[in-house]
Design an enzyme around this catalytic site. Structure first.
Site, mmCIF file in Angstrom:
data_model
loop_
_atom_site.group_PDB
_atom_site.id
_atom_site.type_symbol
_atom_site.label_atom_id
_atom_site.label_comp_id
_atom_site.label_asym_id
_atom_site.label_seq_id
_atom_site.Cartn_x
_atom_site.Cartn_y
_atom_site.Cartn_z
ATOM 1 N N ASP A 508 34.034 44.961 27.596
ATOM 2 C CA ASP A 508 34.686 44.037 28.515
ATOM 3 C C ASP A 508 33.720 43.517 29.571
ATOM 4 O O ASP A 508 32.691 44.125 29.842
ATOM 5 C CB ASP A 508 35.858 44.735 29.213
ATOM 6 C CG ASP A 508 37.040 44.879 28.266
ATOM 7 O OD1 ASP A 508 37.152 44.040 27.351
ATOM 8 O OD2 ASP A 508 37.830 45.828 28.447
ATOM 9 N N ASP A 512 33.859 48.667 34.005
ATOM 10 C CA ASP A 512 33.785 49.710 32.974
ATOM 11 C C ASP A 512 32.944 49.260 31.780
ATOM 12 O O ASP A 512 32.140 50.029 31.246
ATOM 13 C CB ASP A 512 35.193 50.078 32.473
ATOM 14 C CG ASP A 512 35.929 50.953 33.475
ATOM 15 O OD1 ASP A 512 35.258 51.456 34.404
ATOM 16 O OD2 ASP A 512 37.156 51.108 33.341
#
Ligand code: TSJ
Length: 648
Positions: A508, A512
């Protein structure tokens, strides 16, 4: 005009002039035809290279002893200005060409260093090709020379003169100012990264002790600036590189020596980590692939440490420590200056002059041995560490062999989580390493299973900075990656065994995702470096926005594209309702969407990871994940001002 004016002479002179002008234009035309030959590439790295080409001239002026300050600015309109306080480029008419030297610098290929100069001139490689190349690749370029009380100005467009040298004012100082706009016809993207420029300029400041370099970003919403000046030179470089680590000894060890026209200096300090971090330069040019200076350093370091260890009774019998043992936790900067540097290898990233091996070897042999004799406590700490490394390496070898035996027995069993492809030829296959099980599921369903394999990763990834090599082999998060790629690890890594020629990290666009990307890159950088060097590693680029009008859906990869696509979809119908949503994560996309936007070779965008990207990830990582709080705080505060973008 005189009556008896000889028309034939005019013709003769102008023909001669035309001939040389045509040569000049042919030269610069060649640059525009094959820009990659002159600046390496037309991607972001080539774009930034333009700035280094210009700055190199100011640094030469500093090396010659006439320049103390350089400022590099990204202007509000995205153009670049470089200012120095040197003597100013010569403006007098040259005998050979009949043109002002200033004009020649910007219009004739390889004109740099033809006059005056001296000191250590860079030769070969991609470096020092000069101002004319930057000029040829700029939509426009303006130079102002402050010299002899006057400001001399000249302007160009795509290498052609648009304003002959003109005096535009008076001045009380000397120096050179160049402003240019990279030509959008020549580069994939003309947006400069302040981080990239700043990092490089900081390096230049470390390598040129006492030189003051300022960087400025004047773009709206991104305003920032830095001033760098390091009296300690490469000693401070080592301190900087070790700032997020715990040093094994207080002081940086510094050694230097001269032979004939050549000069070598080395700074080093051990930390309590396990990584080796040697950065080398020749004439201030980074040599990521090392070369003779690095070879000489490594040989001497191993020899000196072993000799001292035996002499001091720390190494007993024939329990010698290896070169790698001696470099565990070592941070070192090697800088050599020489008159005729030979840059070798495909990327010209390796120093070929064998006299530099001897010089560096001699400097380290003499000075390091002396240092150890005078500082027995430091010597003891360094040797104990090398002995520990030696034992750990032995354990790692055993662990590796046990894996090899297991896979030989089990016929190289592939990881459970791997969804392999049908094709066997690595040249045709790709593997997507995907963050999270749900995105992994979508990718598995959306892929073309003929040639695309999927390996989902989940849970907390191992931080390779924090462990010795022997812990890597058996790690349950990394082992599937190692086994799926099939090419081994570390010293045993064999690129010929690689099972996929595209290794694509798909994560993504959030913090994270950035984290897992950074971890994987750091791992590849440390343990599978050829994978990156040979260009097999990519980052998938998922879209940021989804735009919907009625039954039509399109995606956009940036804010600019979102605005453009939105107005295209609106067309003439000013009132059309366009729904714009932000993709929160890969897991949100259905398999079909993922295929269309991020995985279909016909439509996707991949970013090829360079060694520089990986190195930057590695540095970012050491700071973010290291033990020390201060550097981390500083880093986050610095970044927090300008949207969270921890990406390479
Ligand atoms: F790229 C460039 F060439 F356009 C450029 C050169 C850009 C910038 C920002 C600075 C420079 C530059 C060149 N700064 N300082 C100099 N110095 C000379 O060219 C120079 C001056 C005097 C003499 C001399 O022998 O008197 C010799 C040189 C090479």
């Amino acid at each position: 005009m005189s009556e008896n004016f000889d028309q034939s002479m005019v013709t003769a002179v102008s023909e001669e002039y035309n001939a040389s002008e045509i040569q000049v234009l042919e030269g610069l035309e060649a640059v525009r035809k094959r820009p990659g030959m002159y600046i390496g590439s037309t991607s972001s790295s080539g774009l930034h290279h333009l700035v280094y080409e210009i700055v190199d001239n100011s640094i030469d002026e500093a090396l010659a002893g006439y320049c103390t300050e350089i400022t590099v600015t990204i202007n509000a309109d995205g153009t670049i200005t470089v200012v120095d306080n040197g003597r100013g480029i010569p403006v007098d008419v040259q005998a050979q060409t009949g043109r002002p030297a200033l004009e020649v610098v910007f219009t004739v290929l390889h004109a740099g260093g033809k006059f005056g100069g001296g000191g250590y001139k860079v030769s070969g490689g991609l470096h020092g090709v000069g101002a004319s190349v930057v000029n040829a690749l700029s939509e426009w370029l303006t130079v102002q020379v402050h010299k002899d009380g006057k400001i001399h100005e000249m302007k160009f467009s795509r290498g052609h003169i648009t304003q002959e040298m003109t005096i535009v004012g008076t001045t009380d100082h000397t120096g050179t100012t160049v402003t240019f706009k990279p030509d959008p016809e020549m580069f994939e993207d003309t947006v400069y990264s302040y981080d990239v420029l700043h990092t490089r300029m900081r390096e230049e400041a470390f390598l040129n002790a006492g030189l003051k370099i300022k960087t400025v970003d004047a773009r709206e919403g991104q305003e920032q600036s830095d001033e760098m000046c390091y009296e300690g030179g490469i000693r401070e470089f080592v301190t900087y590189l070790n700032k997020s680590k715990d040093a094994l000894h207080d002081k940086v060890i510094y050694m230097s020596g001269l032979k004939g026209d050549s000069f070598a200096e080395i700074a080093l300090q051990y930390n309590d980590g396990y990584q080796e971090n040697i950065i080398s330069f020749a004439n201030n040019v980074h040599t990521p692939e090392g070369g003779m200076h690095e070879t000489g350093f490594k040989a001497a370091l191993t020899r000196v440490l072993n000799n001292y260890g035996i002499k001091a009774g720390i190494i007993k019998g024939d329990d010698k420590v290896s070169g790698e043992d001696c470099r565990e936790g070592l941070t070192a900067v090697i800088s050599v200056k020489l008159t005729d540097a030979q840059f070798e290898g495909q990327t010209k990233a390796k120093l070929g002059n064998s006299e530099m091996r001897t010089l560096v070897d001699n400097v380290v042999s003499d000075k390091l041995d002396q240092f150890l004799e005078e500082n027995p406590a430091v010597a003891r700490a360094i040797l104990d560490k090398a002995m520990m490394a030696n034992r750990a390496r032995e354990a790692a070898r055993k662990a590796r062999e046990s894996i090899r035996r297991k896979s030989a027995l089990g016929g190289a069993a592939m990881p459970d989580k791997l969804r392999d492809c049908n094709e066997n030829n690595p040249e045709l296959t790709e593997i997507y390493i995907v963050e999270g099980d749900s995105a992994g599921g979508s990718a598995t369903d959306g892929r073309d299973s003929r040639f695309q394999a999927i390996l989902p990763l989940w849970g907390k990834m191992l931080n390779v900075e924090k462990v010795r090599a022997d812990k890597i082999y058996g790690n349950d998060k990394l082992q599937p990656v190692i086994v799926a790629l099939g090419a081994g690890l570390g010293e045993d890594f064999d690129i010929n065994k690689l099972r996929y020629h595209k290794v694509i990290i798909m994560a993504d666009a959030d913090v994270d995702g950035s984290h897992i990307r950074t971890l994987l890159l750091t791992f590849f950088f440390r343990y599978m470096q050829p994978l990156i060097k040979e260009g097999y590693v990519y980052a998938a680029v998922p879209p940021l926005y989804k735009l919907t009008r009625g039954k039509t859906t399109r995606v956009a990869f940036s804010d600019e594209e979102r605005d453009r696509v939105s107005s295209e979809m609106r067309g003439d119908n000013a009132n059309a309702k366009i729904d714009i949503s932000r993709f929160k994560g890969l897991g949100e996309m259905d398999p079909h969407e993922l295929w269309e936007t991020t995985m279909d070779p016909e439509r996707r965008t991949l970013k090829r990871i360079t060694l520089e990207d990986a190195q930057r990830a590695d540095e970012t990582f050491s700071v973010l994940m290291g033990e020390k709080v201060e550097p981390r705080k500083e880093f986050i505060e610095r970044k927090a001002k300008y949207a969270v973008n921890l990406d390479f």
